[in-house]
Design an enzyme around this catalytic site. Structure first.
Site, PDB file in Angstrom:
ATOM      1  N   ASP A  38      12.050 -18.507  20.330  1.00  0.00           N
ATOM      2  CA  ASP A  38      13.222 -18.983  19.331  1.00  0.00           C
ATOM      3  C   ASP A  38      13.574 -18.306  17.937  1.00  0.00           C
ATOM      4  OD1 ASP A  38      15.845 -20.251  18.457  1.00  0.00           O
ATOM      5  OD2 ASP A  38      14.207 -21.960  17.891  1.00  0.00           O
ATOM      6  N   ALA A  66      20.384 -10.026  17.370  1.00  0.00           N
ATOM      7  CA  ALA A  66      20.315 -10.063  16.315  1.00  0.00           C
ATOM      8  C   ALA A  66      21.699 -11.268  16.555  1.00  0.00           C
ATOM      9  CB  ALA A  66      21.648  -9.290  16.260  1.00  0.00           C
ATOM     10  N   TYR A  67      22.205 -11.722  15.184  1.00  0.00           N
ATOM     11  CA  TYR A  67      23.481 -13.034  14.809  1.00  0.00           C
ATOM     12  C   TYR A  67      24.394 -11.434  14.709  1.00  0.00           C
ATOM     13  CZ  TYR A  67      26.160 -16.747  12.642  1.00  0.00           C
ATOM     14  OH  TYR A  67      26.808 -17.258  11.980  1.00  0.00           O
ATOM     15  N   THR A  68      25.307 -11.528  15.707  1.00  0.00           N
ATOM     16  CA  THR A  68      26.451 -10.518  14.889  1.00  0.00           C
ATOM     17  C   THR A  68      28.129 -11.358  14.480  1.00  0.00           C
ATOM     18  OG1 THR A  68      26.698 -10.369  17.606  1.00  0.00           O
ATOM     19  CG2 THR A  68      25.375  -8.833  17.150  1.00  0.00           C
ATOM     20  N   THR A 107      24.075  -1.865  11.685  1.00  0.00           N
ATOM     21  CA  THR A 107      25.397  -1.567  11.029  1.00  0.00           C
ATOM     22  C   THR A 107      26.684  -1.063  10.155  1.00  0.00           C
ATOM     23  OG1 THR A 107      27.636  -3.244  11.474  1.00  0.00           O
ATOM     24  CG2 THR A 107      25.483  -4.040  10.374  1.00  0.00           C
ATOM     25  N   ASP A 108      26.894  -0.796  10.843  1.00  0.00           N
ATOM     26  CA  ASP A 108      28.166  -0.093   9.658  1.00  0.00           C
ATOM     27  C   ASP A 108      28.694  -0.658   8.780  1.00  0.00           C
ATOM     28  OD1 ASP A 108      29.379  -0.643  11.617  1.00  0.00           O
ATOM     29  OD2 ASP A 108      31.347  -1.211  10.171  1.00  0.00           O
ATOM     30  N   TYR A 131      26.983 -11.026   6.996  1.00  0.00           N
ATOM     31  CA  TYR A 131      26.694 -10.653   8.021  1.00  0.00           C
ATOM     32  C   TYR A 131      25.845  -8.487   7.556  1.00  0.00           C
ATOM     33  CZ  TYR A 131      26.984  -7.679  12.453  1.00  0.00           C
ATOM     34  OH  TYR A 131      25.821  -6.870  13.288  1.00  0.00           O
ATOM     35  N   TRP A 156      31.620  -0.563  16.079  1.00  0.00           N
ATOM     36  CA  TRP A 156      32.560  -1.315  16.296  1.00  0.00           C
ATOM     37  C   TRP A 156      32.064  -0.305  17.886  1.00  0.00           C
ATOM     38  CZ3 TRP A 156      37.430   1.582  14.962  1.00  0.00           C
ATOM     39  CH2 TRP A 156      38.290   1.444  13.431  1.00  0.00           C
TER      40      TRP A 156
END
Length: 296
Positions: A38, A66-68, A107-108, A131, A156
């Site tokens: 976890d 990841a948390y997306t 991420t962007d 995020y 993307w």
């Protein structure tokens, strides 16, 4: 490199592509999903990761977990930071202590999207939502650990599996003749398969040369709006006898969301193409290859 590659994540888009690549190539990879440990508990994550790495004895580690949920993160900041900052921080520390190559995805959304050109790695960051802030904190934690680590910022991301824009458009086209899609956000669509292949390439390169550690941008080649991408999806779907719909261009203001999206998500990939034997594929080419693997 001795030992398998330990991949954190099992069901996400990039993790599933890594599993497919492992099966096709025979390369040894071990996947740690939610059923294994976890990552959402910051109090236990260090010991859990330390124990798993000690048990498996990997030669390298890739974080594909990841948390997306961009919009949901606005109401769940603790969950977003646990998965996007605390977990990769623990992974990076464990890898640094053992000298293991560590590859991480970002991420962007770490940028505010206001530049009028593609972003390079050294541009100032400025996330506008939870995020992006959690992912930037993860990048900083990975760097602070001091080990041989590469962070791949991508944008993307879509694939044949999981929740993503391509699958959403095809699902909506099954019920609608016309779909309104945002046309004033510009980015560079990226196939999850390309992310997985680049991650393996980066991991191997880092094992040979720890001096390659750092942040790299990774995306498809060529610019597109979400409306452009939707139109291309429906064109490819039509060629395969799948669902299609007309695309009606709308503005960001027409489609309000809890989290603000960057107007410019374009990532300049010159650094990774210089440092590694990697060339970003045109996004339309990757999209066609991805949809060849989908069922219609």
């Amino acid at each position: 490199m001795t030992g398998p590659i330990l991949v954190f994540g099992r069901d996400g888009q990039v993790a599933r592509e890594l599993a497919d690549l492992a099966e096709a190539s025979g390369r040894a990879m071990t996947f740690a999903g939610r059923g294994t440990l976890d990552l959402s508990d910051p109090k236990a994550v260090d010991s859990a990761i330390e124990g798993l790495i000690a048990e498996i004895g990997p030669g390298a580690v890739i974080n594909a977990a990841a948390y997306t949920a961009v919009d949901r993160a606005e109401g769940e900041p603790d969950a977003a930071f646990a998965l996007n900052r605390d977990a990769p921080a623990a992974m990076a520390r464990a890898c640094a202590a053992r000298g293991l190559p560590f590859t991480h995805f970002s991420t962007d959304y770490v940028f505010d999207g206001t530049l009028d050109r593609p972003y390079v790695e050294t541009d100032p960051t400025g996330p506008t939502g939870v995020y992006g802030a959690s992912k930037l904190a993860g990048e900083q934690a990975v760097s602070a650990a001091g080990g041989p680590a590469i962070t791949l910022r991508t944008s993307w991301v879509y694939g044949a599996h999981g929740a993503n824009f391509v699958r959403t458009m095809l699902r909506l086209a099954g019920d609608r003749d016309e779909i309104g899609v945002v046309a004033d956000q510009i980015g560079r669509p990226t196939w999850a398969r390309d992310c997985a292949q680049a991650a393996l390439l980066a991991t191997d390169a880092l094992a040979r040369d720890p001096g390659l550690a750092g942040v790299y941008h990774l995306s498809g080649a060529g610019d597109a709006s979400w409306a452009d991408l939707a139109a291309a999806i429906f064109a490819e779907s039509a060629r395969r006898g799948g669902p299609t719909a007309r695309v009606r261009a709308i503005t960001t203001a027409d489609y309000p969301t809890p989290a603000k999206r960057p107007a410019n998500s374009r990532l300049d990939c010159g650094k990774i193409e210089t440092a590694l034997p990697w060339r970003c594929r045109p996004w339309r080419e990757s999209l066609a290859a991805c949809m060849n693997e989908m069922e219609f």
